[in-house]
Motif scaffolding. Sequence first.
Motif, short mmCIF file in Angstrom:
data_model
loop_
_atom_site.label_atom_id
_atom_site.label_comp_id
_atom_site.label_asym_id
_atom_site.label_seq_id
_atom_site.Cartn_x
_atom_site.Cartn_y
_atom_site.Cartn_z
N ALA A 7 57.07 11.19 -40.50
CA ALA A 7 56.18 11.10 -39.34
C ALA A 7 55.49 12.44 -39.08
O ALA A 7 54.29 12.48 -38.79
CB ALA A 7 56.96 10.64 -38.11
N VAL A 35 56.38 5.70 -32.71
CA VAL A 35 56.24 5.53 -34.16
C VAL A 35 57.19 4.43 -34.59
O VAL A 35 58.41 4.56 -34.42
CB VAL A 35 56.58 6.84 -34.91
N GLN A 36 56.63 3.33 -35.08
CA GLN A 36 57.43 2.24 -35.66
C GLN A 36 57.67 2.59 -37.13
O GLN A 36 56.76 3.07 -37.80
CB GLN A 36 56.67 0.92 -35.57
N PHE A 37 58.87 2.34 -37.62
CA PHE A 37 59.16 2.64 -39.02
C PHE A 37 59.94 1.51 -39.68
O PHE A 37 60.66 0.77 -39.02
CB PHE A 37 59.90 3.97 -39.17
N SER A 73 52.85 12.94 -41.67
CA SER A 73 51.73 12.03 -41.45
C SER A 73 50.86 12.48 -40.28
O SER A 73 49.63 12.38 -40.32
CB SER A 73 52.28 10.63 -41.20
N VAL A 92 62.83 9.88 -41.95
CA VAL A 92 61.79 9.19 -41.17
C VAL A 92 61.03 10.20 -40.32
O VAL A 92 59.80 10.19 -40.28
CB VAL A 92 62.40 8.06 -40.31
N VAL A 146 62.16 1.17 -43.46
CA VAL A 146 62.67 1.81 -44.69
C VAL A 146 63.12 0.69 -45.61
O VAL A 146 63.90 -0.18 -45.21
CB VAL A 146 63.84 2.77 -44.38
N GLN A 164 65.02 -0.25 -39.80
CA GLN A 164 63.75 -0.36 -39.08
C GLN A 164 64.00 0.07 -37.64
O GLN A 164 65.12 0.03 -37.16
CB GLN A 164 63.20 -1.78 -39.12
N GLU A 188 48.60 2.72 -40.04
CA GLU A 188 49.62 2.43 -41.04
C GLU A 188 49.48 3.52 -42.10
O GLU A 188 48.41 3.75 -42.61
CB GLU A 188 49.41 1.05 -41.63
N ILE A 234 59.36 4.70 -46.96
CA ILE A 234 59.21 4.68 -45.51
C ILE A 234 57.76 4.31 -45.20
O ILE A 234 56.83 4.95 -45.69
CB ILE A 234 59.50 6.06 -44.88
N LEU A 242 55.16 3.78 -41.87
CA LEU A 242 55.05 4.19 -40.46
C LEU A 242 53.82 3.58 -39.82
O LEU A 242 52.81 3.36 -40.48
CB LEU A 242 54.92 5.71 -40.37
#
Length: 104
Positions: free
Chosen positions: A41, A80-82, A44, A37, A84, A93, A3, A71, A73
């Motif tokens: 990612a 990658v799950q997101f 990150s 997004v 917003v 999402q 996360e 956002i 993640l």
Amino acid sequence: MSESGLLQFQIDPAHPALAGHFPGQPVVPGVLILDRVVDAAEASLGRALEIDGLPQVKFLSPLLPAQLADIALELRGNRVQFVVRCGGRLVAQGALDLREPTPG
């Protein structure tokens, strides 16, 4: 990345995509939200991503120009799950499927 911390963004009211989406009452297009997004990612993970697909994306409420959005993640395998949010309100999402990086 499990996360991540939250990345915040806002779209400038002068952004050229807003003029046609919708004149007089602009709403940030979903493609701009997805672009942020992907940027989050990549930041990150520390590398450029190759997106293999978007198996799941829902836009649940509008984001207006100049509104601050967050956002969050989570990496799960090659997905990658997101999420917003704007002021606690769920904006979007979904998930991005990643292609395995090619050796270079």
